[in-house]
Design a protein around this motif. Structure first.
Motif, PDB file in Angstrom:
ATOM      1  N   CYS A  41       0.667  -1.233   0.077  1.00 56.18           N
ATOM      2  CA  CYS A  41      -0.362  -0.451   0.447  1.00 56.18           C
ATOM      3  C   CYS A  41       0.943   1.616  -0.447  1.00 56.18           C
ATOM      4  O   CYS A  41       1.841   1.085   1.370  1.00 56.18           O
ATOM      5  N   ALA A  44       0.077   3.830   3.253  1.00 59.62           N
ATOM      6  CA  ALA A  44       0.473   3.398   4.257  1.00 59.62           C
ATOM      7  C   ALA A  44       1.757   3.472   4.365  1.00 59.62           C
ATOM      8  O   ALA A  44       2.829   4.318   5.248  1.00 59.62           O
ATOM      9  N   PRO A 265      -3.657   5.018  -1.971  1.00 60.61           N
ATOM     10  CA  PRO A 265      -4.864   3.708  -1.171  1.00 60.61           C
ATOM     11  C   PRO A 265      -4.606   2.082  -1.323  1.00 60.61           C
ATOM     12  O   PRO A 265      -5.316   2.048  -2.481  1.00 60.61           O
ATOM     13  N   GLN A 266      -4.410   1.445  -1.191  1.00 66.24           N
ATOM     14  CA  GLN A 266      -4.106   0.228  -1.740  1.00 66.24           C
ATOM     15  C   GLN A 266      -4.952  -1.227  -0.807  1.00 66.24           C
ATOM     16  O   GLN A 266      -4.184  -1.790   0.320  1.00 66.24           O
ATOM     17  N   ASN A 268      -5.055  -4.259   0.684  1.00 71.87           N
ATOM     18  CA  ASN A 268      -4.892  -4.857   0.621  1.00 71.87           C
ATOM     19  C   ASN A 268      -4.634  -6.406   2.395  1.00 71.87           C
ATOM     20  O   ASN A 268      -5.411  -5.975   3.418  1.00 71.87           O
ATOM     21  N   CYS A 274      -3.500  -2.122  10.165  1.00 73.62           N
ATOM     22  CA  CYS A 274      -3.423  -0.959   9.569  1.00 73.62           C
ATOM     23  C   CYS A 274      -3.155   0.320  10.875  1.00 73.62           C
ATOM     24  O   CYS A 274      -4.142   0.836  11.655  1.00 73.62           O
ATOM     25  N   ARG A 277      -5.260   2.982  10.064  1.00 72.71           N
ATOM     26  CA  ARG A 277      -6.716   3.040   9.198  1.00 72.71           C
ATOM     27  C   ARG A 277      -7.284   4.096   9.466  1.00 72.71           C
ATOM     28  O   ARG A 277      -8.135   4.448   8.604  1.00 72.71           O
ATOM     29  N   TRP A 283     -10.670   3.282   3.591  1.00 72.83           N
ATOM     30  CA  TRP A 283     -10.407   2.044   5.214  1.00 72.83           C
ATOM     31  C   TRP A 283     -12.227   2.247   5.946  1.00 72.83           C
ATOM     32  O   TRP A 283     -12.661   1.815   5.957  1.00 72.83           O
TER      33      TRP A 283
HETATM   34  S1  SF4 Z   1      -5.968   0.953   5.747  1.00 72.96           S
HETATM   35 FE1  SF4 Z   1      -5.930   2.500   4.362  1.00 72.96          FE
HETATM   36  S2  SF4 Z   1      -3.250   2.959   4.434  1.00 72.96           S
HETATM   37 FE2  SF4 Z   1      -3.904   1.040   5.881  1.00 72.96          FE
HETATM   38  S3  SF4 Z   1      -3.162   0.007   4.502  1.00 72.96           S
HETATM   39 FE3  SF4 Z   1      -5.256  -0.135   4.347  1.00 72.96          FE
HETATM   40  S4  SF4 Z   1      -5.397   1.307   2.643  1.00 72.96           S
HETATM   41 FE4  SF4 Z   1      -3.216   1.536   2.765  1.00 72.96          FE
END
Ligand code: SF4
Length: 453
Positions: A41, A44, A265-266, A268, A274, A277, A283
């Motif tokens: 991501c 992140a 954002p990806q 995953n 996360c 988040r 999210w």
């Molecule tokens: S919650 Fe959002 S920032 Fe965190 S890993 Fe997932 S997509 Fe990425």
């Protein structure tokens, strides 16, 4: 504070994808985990490695029972305990030194304010099953938490990678062994092992170390010690071609990270845990509205599989959010019989789990009371847990010779029935070993690795 306020997500500054105009992102040293984070991501990655430099502080969501505190706790415990055994010249199994590991686990727990009590209990449970399989040979250890700095140099310049190897050994048979402890539940697939960037980086660092001075012909084994699967060490090696390929891939990824302007954002598999988040727009959207439906053709199996994967990741987020809210509800119920809302009444059930301390004695008592042979009672209520069976069978491997072991296995097989229980499983797709040659022939060179013995 009202109940509604408590259950709301905290107000926080949302993550931004774009880099500010004129800002250039460059890090002197990346690591295998920072590269992996970017691949999982980009947003992140930006939140952890770029935003602090821009003066943007995010409120980190603590995960006291999550995988990260558990891994950190176990790593620190193993480092401290192995350090003691190394200093004392230990050789052989460590199970008799179990008390040392539990003491060190407590010490690691005291050092780490982010770990919750549930994590300590889980770590104790993992150690209990794993320690009988562990060996320490002080003579072969060259470093614990062995630090390295690796410079990958090509025609366009340098890329720096640094990291720590959990345990590094140089054995009597002139084999170098790189050990990395993993507390994950899932084992690596063959393909994941073959493509592990972490393994490639570690081997490049070891081979490049002027302190270790490893001969080019010396075999280097990388072993992922799977702490939740006692006795299973997933081993991999790298050929010079694979190391070359990894070199190109790592340099390419670092250049991509440093030239990216928009960190999207990806979704995953790590989103549920996360640390940023609460500030992630994707999210938030999933938690607030569920996942927007995608129109897919049911006959297009690739599209169906991709949608399945997207739903799987979103379901993890929603399940984790439900657990968080459940924890808040349980806290509200302390000292109260129930909480009533418009549609539901919530209370803590009085459910208990029964455990039998002496199954053998239980069977004896039943057999006596029914005036029946113990074997018949055993057949009625006894059950063999497959995980325990596998652990015992593995332990037998070290005691019996191959012929005796095969005999025991064959006998056991006559006592098993295997019922089909198909589950949908997903593995990373294979990619071809070799890539087409690039236009510019790159010269692979590493330099300036500093390791410490
Ligand atoms: S919650 Fe959002 S920032 Fe965190 S890993 Fe997932 S997509 Fe990425």
């Amino acid at each position: 504070m009202s109940q509604t306020q408590t259950l709301q997500l905290p107000k926080t500054q949302m993550l931004e994808s774009q880099l500010p105009k004129g800002y250039t992102h460059h890090r002197e040293f990346h690591s295998h985990s920072s590269i992996d984070l970017f691949c999982n991501c980009p947003q992140a990655y930006k939140a952890r490695y770029i935003d602090p430099k821009l003066g943007i502080e995010h409120q980190v969501v603590e995960n006291p029972t999550g995988p990260l505190p558990l891994g950190t706790l176990l790593h620190r415990c193993l480092e401290l305990a192995t350090q003691e055994l190394w200093a004392g010249g230990h050789s052989g199994r460590v199970v008799k030194e179990a008390h040392l590991y539990y003491d060190m686990l407590n010490q690691a727990f005291a050092e780490d304010p982010s770990a919750g009590a549930a994590v300590l209990i889980e770590a104790q449970e993992i150690l209990k099953h794993w320690l009988p399989t562990e060996l320490v040979d002080a003579q072969s250890i060259r470093g614990l938490e062995w630090p390295f700095k690796l410079i990958l140099e090509d025609l366009e310049g340098d890329v720096g990678i640094r990291g720590y190897i959990d345990r590094l050994e140089h054995r009597g048979d002139d084999t170098v062994r790189i050990v990395d402890y993993k507390s994950s539940r899932l084992l690596f697939t063959h393909d994941e092992l073959r493509r592990s960037r972490q393994a490639s980086i570690y081997e490049l660092a070891v081979r490049d170390s002027t302190v270790l001075n490893v001969h080019p012909e010396t075999p280097v084994d990388i072993e992922f010690v799977m702490l939740r699967h006692p006795g299973i060490n997933q081993r991999t090696t790298r050929s010079p071609e694979q190391l070359n390929q990894a070199f190109t891939e790592i340099v390419g990824l670092v250049r991509k990270i440093e030239s990216t302007r928009e960190f999207r954002p990806q979704l995953n598999k790590n989103c549920a845990y996360c640390e940023v988040r609460h500030a992630c727009p994707l999210w938030r959207q999933i938690v607030d509205q569920g996942l927007p439906q995608a129109q897919i053709d049911p006959m297009d199996v690739t599209a169906v599989a991709e949608e399945y994967e997207r739903m799987n990741n979103a379901a993890k987020i929603l399940y984790r959010r439900k657990e968080e809210l459940g924890d808040v509800m349980r806290t509200h119920l302390i000292g109260q019989d129930h909480i009533q809302t418009r549609n539901h009444i919530y209370r803590l059930s009085k459910t208990t789990e029964t455990e039998f301390l002496d199954p053998h004695r239980v069977i004896q008592i039943f057999a006596k009371a029914f005036k029946q042979p113990q074997a018949r009672i055993m057949a009625r209520i006894g059950a063999i847990r497959k995980g325990e069976y596998d652990t015992l069978m593995k332990a037998l491997g070290g005691r019996l010779d191959l012929q005796e072991l095969a005999k025991v296995k064959a006998e056991m097989k006559t006592l098993m029935v295997q019922n089909p229980a198909p589950k949908l499983q997903a593995y990373k797709a294979s990619v071809p070993e070799s890539r087409p040659a690039g236009k510019v022939k790159r010269e692979r060179r590493t330099r300036s690795t500093r390791g410490q013995i």
